[in-house]
Write a protein that holds these residues in place. Structure first.
Motif, short mmCIF file in Angstrom:
data_model
loop_
_atom_site.label_atom_id
_atom_site.label_comp_id
_atom_site.label_asym_id
_atom_site.label_seq_id
_atom_site.Cartn_x
_atom_site.Cartn_y
_atom_site.Cartn_z
N LEU A 254 0.83 -1.21 0.00
CA LEU A 254 0.00 0.00 0.00
C LEU A 254 0.86 1.25 0.00
O LEU A 254 0.58 2.21 -0.73
N VAL A 255 1.92 1.23 0.81
CA VAL A 255 2.83 2.38 0.85
C VAL A 255 3.39 2.64 -0.55
O VAL A 255 3.38 3.76 -1.07
N ARG A 256 3.83 1.54 -1.19
CA ARG A 256 4.41 1.64 -2.53
C ARG A 256 3.37 2.17 -3.53
O ARG A 256 3.68 3.00 -4.39
N LYS A 261 1.28 6.48 -6.97
CA LYS A 261 0.17 7.37 -7.34
C LYS A 261 0.61 8.82 -7.22
O LYS A 261 0.34 9.63 -8.08
N ARG A 262 1.32 9.11 -6.11
CA ARG A 262 1.71 10.49 -5.86
C ARG A 262 2.71 10.97 -6.92
O ARG A 262 2.60 12.06 -7.44
N GLN A 263 3.67 10.07 -7.25
CA GLN A 263 4.65 10.42 -8.28
C GLN A 263 3.97 10.67 -9.60
O GLN A 263 4.31 11.59 -10.34
N GLU A 264 2.95 9.81 -9.88
CA GLU A 264 2.23 9.91 -11.14
C GLU A 264 1.55 11.28 -11.24
O GLU A 264 1.66 11.96 -12.25
N HIS B 92 -6.69 -3.06 -21.02
CA HIS B 92 -7.85 -2.58 -21.79
C HIS B 92 -8.92 -1.95 -20.90
O HIS B 92 -10.07 -1.86 -21.28
N VAL B 93 -8.55 -1.58 -19.67
CA VAL B 93 -9.50 -0.88 -18.81
C VAL B 93 -8.88 0.46 -18.40
O VAL B 93 -7.72 0.74 -18.72
N ARG B 94 -9.66 1.27 -17.68
CA ARG B 94 -9.14 2.57 -17.27
C ARG B 94 -7.96 2.45 -16.32
O ARG B 94 -7.78 1.44 -15.67
N LYS B 95 -7.17 3.51 -16.25
CA LYS B 95 -5.92 3.50 -15.49
C LYS B 95 -6.08 3.05 -14.03
O LYS B 95 -5.30 2.24 -13.53
N THR B 96 -7.08 3.61 -13.35
CA THR B 96 -7.26 3.26 -11.94
C THR B 96 -7.58 1.78 -11.78
O THR B 96 -7.06 1.10 -10.91
#
Lengths: 267, 284
Positions: A254-256, A261-264, B92-96
């Motif tokens: 989860l940390v990773r 996500k934050r970097q993105e 083939h799905v959205r990024k999240t």
């Protein structure tokens, strides 16, 4: 589930199949969590009464604690050595880059490819000869070999996009070899070094087959203790350890995940 | 290239030391032990190929080899099919959504193999969660034999290998130009035709890489077959361990270990003609 909503119609059956597969991956593992709270002496789901007795057993039983200590000693030492050797190999091969060095780099991957049982026999035979059987040093040496390939791979990947002329430039600007390594190349390789260290540590932390052959009483790691706990009539304390390890893995992931996500969003 | 390498010879030599020191460690602490295994296989109990002759004469050993080959093949096929589905969907799905799929695959990838085999044992043994529940609901009167047989072994191995199939497939599929399938559709291909004749061939390198990884890792697998096979379904790695720990039969044990080693490298040698192995193992 809201996750599915905006996927196109053609992909829907494969999405369904994929989540079934993910359920198959994750659900069985989560079952050990309720089992670890059973009040019984044998593996079972708790019915009504939940108990912490198996967690209590972990804390009070000195053998569990010792096995964690041994695993940490061996894991941290072998990781440090694997990182040093693997990083040196990757940097050397990156700079030299000849057919011979490429072949050596392939050879360095052998411990990752060779089945564990094969090198376990070899380690046993050689360690008897070297007097390393059932010593921390012996297990650290074996785990170093097993961790090295991962470091070679991750550091090579990190260096793949680094221009060789960077090294040349550093030298031309008057840096000696040591300074070039320390101030230019190693920093560029750092993401790979960190990833390799994680791989090497987890490899050591999880290793069982080699441990079964080269250690007995003196060095007693956590996987060995879990293995013995499963062998003798399945001690539910194993479920408690498993629960803790699963939660640790989940937390690290989860940390990773959040970091990525934050970097993105930042980049 | 020449430009980069025209630094002094001495510099190049210094970098060679960085390669040669780890190589020396590998030679002493890894290659030498492996050589010992090969050596013992042709010298114990007496010099010659007597141990290897057992591969052709001992029906017990042949049965173990057949079980191993069968389990590995089934495991590879199922893991590849499931892995392909998961990797394809993720792209083939959205990024999240993709991130969540990968999250669960990686979570499983990082979980200890011992813990995963243990979880299956908890679920499937005769007094385990599944049998207790089914009997509690009155669906069955006798516990089902879900473990300590080939079914249990294949289940546990597929569970272990799926992430190893997904990751190379995903890496390969990520490199496939996403405009190609719509282009094929625009030129009149059916959805299935576009997949079958455009996407699948392009993903072939990924399929090959993933199969090599999964098959080779399955061949030498010890922990999961030993725990879920429960001494009934025995694969080669467990059989080798039994030779050493139970009967102290180093000749046969090392012979089978050498056979395993040679098989793995033969498979890799053949595959090296089809795909770049450096890519398979991620150093390119």
């Amino acid at each position: 589930m809201s996750l599915y909503e905006r996927t196109s119609a053609g992909i829907r059956p494969t999405v369904f199949g994929t989540w079934l597969a993910l359920l198959f991956l994750v659900l069985p593992v989560t079952m050990v969590v309720p089992v670890s709270f059973t009040p019984q002496r044998y593996l079972s789901l708790p019915s009504g009464v939940w108990s912490l007795r198996h967690y209590d057993a972990l804390i009070t039983d000195p053998i569990w604690l010792r096995s964690i200590r041994d695993s940490l000693i061996v894991g941290l030492s072998s990781t440090a050595l694997a990182v040093a050797l693997g990083t040196a190999t990757a940097i050397g091969c990156w700079r030299v880059s000849t057919r011979a060095s490429e072949a050596i780099r392939m050879l360095m991957l052998a411990p990752m490819i060779v089945p564990a049982i094969v090198h376990a026999l070899g380690f046993y035979q050689a360690w008897v000869q070297f007097g390393l059987i059932d010593t921390h040093l012996g297990l650290i040496a074996a785990h170093t070999m097993k961790g090295m390939p991962y470091v070679v791979i991750t550091v090579s990947a990190a260096l793949a996009n680094v221009d060789l002329r960077l090294e040349q430039a550093a030298r031309n600007l008057g840096a000696n070899l040591w300074q070039t390594l320390r101030m230019v190349i190693v920093p560029a390789a750092m993401p790979g070094v960190a990833a390799g260290a994680v791989f090497a540590f987890v490899t050591s932390w999880d290793e069982l087959v080699v441990n079964l052959f080269v250690t007995s009483r003196n060095v007693y790691t956590l996987p060995r203790k879990i293995w013995d706990g499963i062998q003798d009539n399945i001690n539910p304390a194993v479920a408690a350890v498993a629960t803790i390890l699963i939660l640790l893995t989940l937390a690290a992931m989860l940390v990773r995940f959040v970091q990525a996500k934050r970097q993105e969003s930042a980049g | 290239m020449n430009w980069a390498l025209d630094g002094t010879e001495r510099t190049a030599r210094a970098y060679w030391i960085l390669v040669l020191v780890p190589l020396a460690a590998l030679a002493l602490f890894y290659l030498y032990p492996l050589a010992k295994v090969l050596w013992i296989s042709v010298t114990v109990p007496r010099p010659g190929l007597g141990n290897f002759a057992l591969l052709f004469t001992s029906s017990g050993i042949q049965r173990i080899l057949a079980t191993t080959a069968r389990v590995c093949l089934i495991t590879t096929i199922i893991s590849l099919a499931v892995g392909y589905l998961v990797a394809y969907t993720a792209l083939h799905v959205r990024k999240t959504h993709e991130a969540w799929i990968l999250f669960f695959v990686l979570l499983c990838f990082w979980l200890s193999v011992l813990i995963r085999a243990f979880a299956w044992l908890t679920l499937l043994q005769s007094r385990g969660v599944v049998n207790t529940a089914l009997m509690g609901w009155g669906w069955i009167s006798e516990p089902l034999p879900l473990v300590r047989n080939e079914f249990g072994v294949v289940l546990g191995m597929v569970h272990y290998m799926i992430p190893y199939a997904v990751l190379p497939l995903y890496a390969n599929m990520k490199g496939i130009d996403p405009r190609l399938v719509p282009a094929a559709r625009g030129l009149g291909a059916t959805p299935w035709g576009a997949f079958w004749r455009v996407y699948l061939p392009l993903s072939l390198p990924g399929i090959i890489s993933a199969s090599i990884l999964v098959f080779i890792f399955s061949l030498g697998f010890y922990i999961t077959p030993a725990l879920l096979g429960g001494g009934k379904t025995i694969m080669i790695a467990e059989y080798i361990a039994l030779q050493i720990t139970d009967t102290l039969n180093w000749g046969v044990g090392t012979m089978l270990a050498s056979t395993l080693l040679i098989t793995v490298f033969l498979i890799l040698a053949v595959m090296a003609r089809i795909v770049d192995l450096r890519r398979v193992f991620g150093i390119r």
